[in-house]
Design a protein around this motif. Structure first.
Motif, PDB file in Angstrom:
ATOM      1  N   GLY A 162       0.902  -1.343  -0.054  1.00 22.90           N
ATOM      2  CA  GLY A 162      -0.185   0.147  -0.040  1.00 22.90           C
ATOM      3  C   GLY A 162       0.912   1.199   0.095  1.00 22.90           C
ATOM      4  N   TYR A 163       2.055   1.133   0.528  1.00 23.76           N
ATOM      5  CA  TYR A 163       2.930   2.482   0.688  1.00 23.76           C
ATOM      6  C   TYR A 163       4.066   2.559  -0.105  1.00 23.76           C
ATOM      7  N   VAL A 164       4.653   1.279  -0.811  1.00 26.26           N
ATOM      8  CA  VAL A 164       5.628   1.384  -1.975  1.00 26.26           C
ATOM      9  C   VAL A 164       5.203   2.362  -2.981  1.00 26.26           C
ATOM     10  N   THR A 165       4.115   2.390  -3.334  1.00 27.14           N
ATOM     11  CA  THR A 165       4.014   3.083  -4.559  1.00 27.14           C
ATOM     12  C   THR A 165       3.830   4.877  -4.138  1.00 27.14           C
ATOM     13  N   ASN A 166       3.649   5.205  -2.852  1.00 30.36           N
ATOM     14  CA  ASN A 166       3.300   6.471  -2.348  1.00 30.36           C
ATOM     15  C   ASN A 166       4.804   7.478  -3.118  1.00 30.36           C
ATOM     16  N   PRO A 167       5.881   7.237  -2.948  1.00 33.54           N
ATOM     17  CA  PRO A 167       6.812   8.089  -3.529  1.00 33.54           C
ATOM     18  C   PRO A 167       6.702   7.971  -4.872  1.00 33.54           C
ATOM     19  N   VAL A 168       6.305   7.165  -5.822  1.00 30.02           N
ATOM     20  CA  VAL A 168       5.932   7.278  -7.130  1.00 30.02           C
ATOM     21  C   VAL A 168       4.945   8.201  -7.510  1.00 30.02           C
ATOM     22  N   VAL A 169       3.785   8.008  -7.021  1.00 29.32           N
ATOM     23  CA  VAL A 169       2.769   9.040  -7.139  1.00 29.32           C
ATOM     24  C   VAL A 169       2.899  10.155  -6.790  1.00 29.32           C
ATOM     25  N   GLN A 170       3.801  10.712  -5.660  1.00 34.93           N
ATOM     26  CA  GLN A 170       4.158  12.023  -5.357  1.00 34.93           C
ATOM     27  C   GLN A 170       5.068  12.361  -6.493  1.00 34.93           C
ATOM     28  N   SER A 171       6.229  11.697  -6.986  1.00 39.08           N
ATOM     29  CA  SER A 171       7.097  12.322  -7.622  1.00 39.08           C
ATOM     30  C   SER A 171       6.733  12.524  -9.198  1.00 39.08           C
ATOM     31  N   ARG A 172       5.892  11.781  -9.552  1.00 40.40           N
ATOM     32  CA  ARG A 172       5.199  11.634 -10.920  1.00 40.40           C
ATOM     33  C   ARG A 172       4.811  13.115 -11.345  1.00 40.40           C
ATOM     34  N   VAL A 173       3.997  13.775 -10.487  1.00 45.85           N
ATOM     35  CA  VAL A 173       3.703  14.987 -10.764  1.00 45.85           C
ATOM     36  C   VAL A 173       4.583  15.979 -11.034  1.00 45.85           C
ATOM     37  N   PHE A 174       5.548  16.160 -10.516  1.00 47.52           N
ATOM     38  CA  PHE A 174       6.576  16.939 -10.702  1.00 47.52           C
ATOM     39  C   PHE A 174       7.178  16.847 -12.125  1.00 47.52           C
ATOM     40  N   ALA A 175       7.456  15.273 -12.297  1.00 50.50           N
ATOM     41  CA  ALA A 175       8.038  15.108 -13.704  1.00 50.50           C
ATOM     42  C   ALA A 175       7.068  15.508 -14.851  1.00 50.50           C
ATOM     43  N   ILE A 176       5.699  15.158 -14.598  1.00 52.28           N
ATOM     44  CA  ILE A 176       4.730  15.552 -15.709  1.00 52.28           C
ATOM     45  C   ILE A 176       4.463  16.933 -15.746  1.00 52.28           C
ATOM     46  N   ALA A 177       4.404  17.776 -14.657  1.00 54.09           N
ATOM     47  CA  ALA A 177       4.263  19.274 -14.568  1.00 54.09           C
ATOM     48  C   ALA A 177       5.517  20.011 -13.941  1.00 54.09           C
ATOM     49  N   PRO A 178       6.792  20.277 -14.278  1.00 55.07           N
ATOM     50  CA  PRO A 178       7.601  20.635 -13.588  1.00 55.07           C
ATOM     51  C   PRO A 178       7.713  22.314 -13.602  1.00 55.07           C
ATOM     52  N   ASP A 179       6.696  22.796 -14.209  1.00 55.18           N
ATOM     53  CA  ASP A 179       6.393  24.252 -14.170  1.00 55.18           C
ATOM     54  C   ASP A 179       5.119  24.612 -13.303  1.00 55.18           C
TER      55      ASP A 179
END
Length: 412
Positions: free
Chosen positions: A304-321
């Protein structure tokens, strides 16, 4: 890793303890304020609603402030809310303080995530976010049980005062280590630019993944106590130990996810959600067997928590601006999952399907999260293909990972 990242995690630990500890305080709160348990339970919903609304609203409202200033301001409001809550003469005042505190906590979460990412190298974003997020995991392992013990022996108001003290420690530490003003890594604030970035479809698919993946994890956890005692036959006195085992699994999952989120984000996402879905289905089938259930509780926390860093960091990669608003909406997405999926679980119980039905809800939501993750992977693959076609001459070779734009850096 900069010490400030760890101190941001301390802030999340202090405030996250307040988010979840009320579940253990409800009987004492209800008795002291003269309300029913269901009415006291609405205090949990009030906090969740405040989180959903507060994150994007405060992210935009404080966008032009230096992050240090915003973080300290949010903590001051949070502390004030809990001081008033600890002194609350009645239910209405306490309810209002929960909403205000949740607003402040949501704003802190959003800006803390942006601050942590801005303090580290691009290839360490996932690890930094996992350290910040570990504060919330530790809140479930340490903070919530400690708050329950305080409530039982000293009163529920003592738990509020403990949160105040811990938050003040975090506030003073951040005041000491974070630089004043804007750092070199903080781009000039532009509300229009950040709002424009939210129009990207891939970003909203990512938010859907966040809601479904964390919702799948939280729905079963929300009803673990009755599953363990009424179905598995666990003595009530041992429930805290098994819940702590869930937290240990979550801590391990957060740590592992932080190490793989930057290098293999989609692989981590698929393995984590797939494992969570399978574990939820197995729990629904085997809940009557105590030993198997206890083992699956640990697996549920891990996956349940192993995906937490991924779903948080992906938004920075998709929308760095949109480094502030994008994670703020992601915080709301987490809390939509926290709010809606336990409601679905409650509906299945009320419909007469038993406590194990919540595990089937977790499996179904997990399957939906897998579908959403596949959708996200497809969008990223198409984006990568378009970018390669636009940027690469016919005679050149394939671009390396270092040549890819930020929006593609999260692709495996």
């Amino acid at each position: 890793m900069p010490i400030a990242v760890h101190l941001l995690g301390l802030g999340i630990f202090a405030q996250g303890t307040s988010e979840f500890m009320l579940a253990g305080l409800l009987p004492n709160v209800a008795t002291d304020l003269g309300v029913s348990i269901p009415d006291a339970g609405l205090l949990v919903s009030a906090f969740a609603i405040g989180m959903v609304v507060g994150a994007p609203v405060l992210a935009v409202g404080t966008l032009r402030l230096p992050r240090r200033t915003a973080l300290i301001a949010f903590q001051l409001v949070f502390v004030a809310g809990h001081v008033v809550g600890a002194l609350a003469p009645g239910y209405g005042v306490l309810f209002a303080t929960r909403v205000v505190s949740a607003f402040a906590y949501a704003g802190f979460w959003a800006v803390a995530a942006a601050t942590a990412v801005g303090l580290v190298a691009p290839d360490a974003k996932g690890k930094a976010l996992s350290i910040v997020g570990t504060g919330l995991t530790l809140a479930t392992i340490v903070g919530v049980p400690a708050g329950t013990v305080l409530s039982q022996h000293v009163g529920w108001r003592a738990a509020f005062w403990a949160v105040v003290a811990l938050t003040v420690v975090s506030l003073l530490a951040l005041l000491a280590v974070l630089p004043a003003g804007r750092t070199g890594q903080e781009a000039p604030a532009s509300p229009r630019r950040e709002l424009t970035a939210l129009a990207r479809p891939a970003l909203w698919v990512s938010y859907l993944v966040t809601t479904l993946s964390f919702g799948a994890a939280i729905v079963t956890f929300s009803y673990l106590t009755p599953v363990l005692t009424e179905v598995s036959g666990l003595p009530a006195g041992l429930v805290p130990a098994v819940l702590a085992l869930y937290g240990v699994g979550g801590l391990l999952g957060m740590t592992l996810g932080g190490r793989t989120a930057d290098r293999h984000p989609l692989r981590t996402l698929f393995l984590g959600v797939g494992g969570l879905t399978a574990a939820s289905a197995l729990l629904a089938l085997t809940a009557a067997h105590l030993a198997v259930t206890i083992a699956l509780v640990f697996v549920l926390g891990l996956t349940g928590y192993v995906t937490n860093p991924v779903v948080q960091s992906r938004v920075f990669a998709i929308a760095p601006d949109a480094p502030t608003l994008a994670p703020a909406v992601n915080t709301s997405a987490f809390n939509v999952g926290i709010t809606l999926t336990p409601m679905l679980g409650g509906l299945t119980i009320d419909a007469g399907y038993g406590f194990t039905s919540v595990a089937w809800v977790g499996a179904a939501v997990g399957a939906a999260a897998l579908a959403a993750a596949l959708w996200a992977a497809t969008l990223q693959r198409h984006a990568k293909s378009r970018t390669v076609t636009a940027r690469t001459p016919v005679t050149s070779g394939s671009p390396t990972a270092g040549d890819r734009p930020d929006a593609l850096a999260a692709v495996d």
